[in-house]
Scaffold this active site. Sequence first.
Site, PDB file in Angstrom:
ATOM      1  N   TYR A 186      -8.450   5.266   8.403  1.00  0.00           N
ATOM      2  CA  TYR A 186      -8.511   5.571   9.839  1.00  0.00           C
ATOM      3  C   TYR A 186      -9.521   6.703   9.990  1.00  0.00           C
ATOM      4  O   TYR A 186      -9.356   7.749   9.362  1.00  0.00           O
ATOM      5  CB  TYR A 186      -7.166   6.089  10.347  1.00  0.00           C
ATOM      6  CG  TYR A 186      -6.070   5.049  10.483  1.00  0.00           C
ATOM      7  CD1 TYR A 186      -5.288   4.670   9.392  1.00  0.00           C
ATOM      8  CD2 TYR A 186      -5.790   4.472  11.719  1.00  0.00           C
ATOM      9  CE1 TYR A 186      -4.264   3.739   9.529  1.00  0.00           C
ATOM     10  CE2 TYR A 186      -4.762   3.543  11.862  1.00  0.00           C
ATOM     11  CZ  TYR A 186      -4.008   3.177  10.773  1.00  0.00           C
ATOM     12  OH  TYR A 186      -2.994   2.263  10.908  1.00  0.00           O
ATOM     13  N   LYS A 231       2.533  -0.409  15.039  1.00  0.00           N
ATOM     14  CA  LYS A 231       3.979  -0.504  15.301  1.00  0.00           C
ATOM     15  C   LYS A 231       4.423  -1.744  16.062  1.00  0.00           C
ATOM     16  O   LYS A 231       5.608  -2.098  16.042  1.00  0.00           O
ATOM     17  CB  LYS A 231       4.437   0.740  16.104  1.00  0.00           C
ATOM     18  CG  LYS A 231       4.422   2.025  15.318  1.00  0.00           C
ATOM     19  CD  LYS A 231       5.641   2.144  14.425  1.00  0.00           C
ATOM     20  CE  LYS A 231       5.447   3.056  13.266  1.00  0.00           C
ATOM     21  NZ  LYS A 231       5.150   2.415  11.978  1.00  0.00           N
ATOM     22  N   PRO A 239      -2.373  -0.053  19.251  1.00  0.00           N
ATOM     23  CA  PRO A 239      -2.229  -0.502  17.862  1.00  0.00           C
ATOM     24  C   PRO A 239      -2.465   0.568  16.787  1.00  0.00           C
ATOM     25  O   PRO A 239      -2.245   0.291  15.608  1.00  0.00           O
ATOM     26  CB  PRO A 239      -3.275  -1.616  17.730  1.00  0.00           C
ATOM     27  CG  PRO A 239      -4.263  -1.352  18.811  1.00  0.00           C
ATOM     28  CD  PRO A 239      -3.526  -0.690  19.923  1.00  0.00           C
ATOM     29  N   HIS A 287       0.849  -1.194   0.000  1.00  0.00           N
ATOM     30  CA  HIS A 287       0.000   0.000   0.000  1.00  0.00           C
ATOM     31  C   HIS A 287       0.884   1.243   0.000  1.00  0.00           C
ATOM     32  O   HIS A 287       1.699   1.405   0.889  1.00  0.00           O
ATOM     33  CB  HIS A 287      -0.870   0.044   1.261  1.00  0.00           C
ATOM     34  CG  HIS A 287      -1.970  -0.974   1.266  1.00  0.00           C
ATOM     35  ND1 HIS A 287      -2.975  -0.963   2.200  1.00  0.00           N
ATOM     36  CD2 HIS A 287      -2.223  -2.018   0.452  1.00  0.00           C
ATOM     37  CE1 HIS A 287      -3.801  -1.969   1.957  1.00  0.00           C
ATOM     38  NE2 HIS A 287      -3.358  -2.625   0.910  1.00  0.00           N
ATOM     39  N   TYR A 346       5.013   6.213   9.795  1.00  0.00           N
ATOM     40  CA  TYR A 346       4.110   5.092   9.511  1.00  0.00           C
ATOM     41  C   TYR A 346       4.815   4.012   8.694  1.00  0.00           C
ATOM     42  O   TYR A 346       4.659   2.820   8.963  1.00  0.00           O
ATOM     43  CB  TYR A 346       2.860   5.616   8.792  1.00  0.00           C
ATOM     44  CG  TYR A 346       1.723   4.633   8.777  1.00  0.00           C
ATOM     45  CD1 TYR A 346       0.957   4.400   9.921  1.00  0.00           C
ATOM     46  CD2 TYR A 346       1.421   3.914   7.629  1.00  0.00           C
ATOM     47  CE1 TYR A 346      -0.079   3.483   9.922  1.00  0.00           C
ATOM     48  CE2 TYR A 346       0.381   2.992   7.618  1.00  0.00           C
ATOM     49  CZ  TYR A 346      -0.363   2.776   8.767  1.00  0.00           C
ATOM     50  OH  TYR A 346      -1.375   1.857   8.757  1.00  0.00           O
TER      51      TYR A 346
END
Length: 393
Positions: free
Chosen positions: A203, A299, A295, A74, A387
């Site tokens: 998100y 990570k 979460p 992604h 990220y």
Amino acid sequence: MVSRTQIGIVGAGPAGLMLGHLLHLRGIDSVIVEDRGRDHVIDRVRAGVLEQGTVDLMREVGVGTRLDVEGLRHEGIYIAFGGERYRIDLARLTGGRAITVYGQNEVVKDLIAAREHTGRPLHFDASDVRVHDIASDHPRLSFCAAGQPHDVRCDFIAGCDGFHGVCRPTVPTGHLRIYEREYPFAWLGILANAAPSSEELVYSLHERGFALFSMRSPSVTRLYLQCATDEDIAQWPDERIWNELRVRLSTHDGWAPHEGQITQKGVTPMRSFVAEPMQYGSLFLAGDAAHIVPPTGAKGLNLAVADVWRLACAMGEYYESGSRGLLEGYSSAALRRTWRAQRFSWWMTSMLHRSDDPNPFDHKRQLAELENLVSSEAAMASLAENYVGLPLG
Ligand code: FAD
Ligand code: PHB
């Protein structure tokens, strides 16, 4: 049965298995002992997002074949609020780095296969696992497996046994400092037989709370909802879950998750936790045994892999040259990365979860934080950099 090895590894999660593999490639012997069964270890539904560095490492050390076929690369993620979705272009903002969706189950399956191929010991279903004499330079690992008691003499022990393991509590009182924060919410997670309706993760912050759209494969969707810490899963029949997901995730452009048969449900608590230092005598802690992150930043698994990569380099140096330099620096170097991940995970969590505080200040601040994020290249770049993951070294 008394035996001898170089490294005793407690726990066959991602940390323990990856450590065993990295040591094997350096010609270093280890014994891995796990108190749960093989199927349980493989079937546990946990993380799903691999950082670029984790993917690169898996390829480099020969456990990336299935990942290359089945992993979903992604190059972006969506952040949603106020009914709009905003894309963060991870690859453009990080010079081509990305994340790969590949379940922790699959990572563990690949690592178990690699271990079994080496013929080095991996004991499942062990009972009475204990570590001894960790203050000395001749620690021991004892356990019972297949009805037989084992006593393994080691040079070092790696505590890769997760948050509830036996290694961290073996360190005598006063030698570890604990930093901890619990959050007043949890995640209700589901797996559903439904084709992902977005190619990338979403998100979302909604007035009713956080929601996350993720996936495991082209036919399986993974979804999460913010819920109470004592949430009773029995109060969540499938229809209620889908209603809540629809409300929290749907955006004005008509996007919503596809629905399907729910095959798994569970509640995950949220915690930030660090034990310092990550070493005591001959015992080295790695992964969830030493730290937990909420979460939201994806990570946990990646941090575990980064720890054992560092530990394997340090042990490699010791056996090649006799130098303890990297071993002595392990804890402080691993903790630097840990705290960067703690900061990022806390920031993502506090930006995206609804607070129960009746004072509306926090909600307004969150919306401003989100607006700042999606309208500032610098803010997006900072999220993207963290990220996709900081470099391993
Ligand atoms: P673990 O995977 O916990 O492995 C430790 C192993 O040690 C286990 O196999 C355990 O059975 C074994 N063990 C424990 N005690 C003993 C003993 N006494 N003797 C022998 N063996 C022992 N991270 C994300 O990034 N995204 C997520 O969505 C996400 N979801 C999660 C959901 C849950 C329920 C949990 C618990 C964690 C989740 N995580 C998530 C975190 C991520 O899965 C962990 O960070 C990762 O598993 C850490 O790997 P580890 O090898 O350090 O620990
Ligand atoms: C998952 O797919 O399980 C997942 C993805 C992103 C997260 C956490 C979990 O931040």
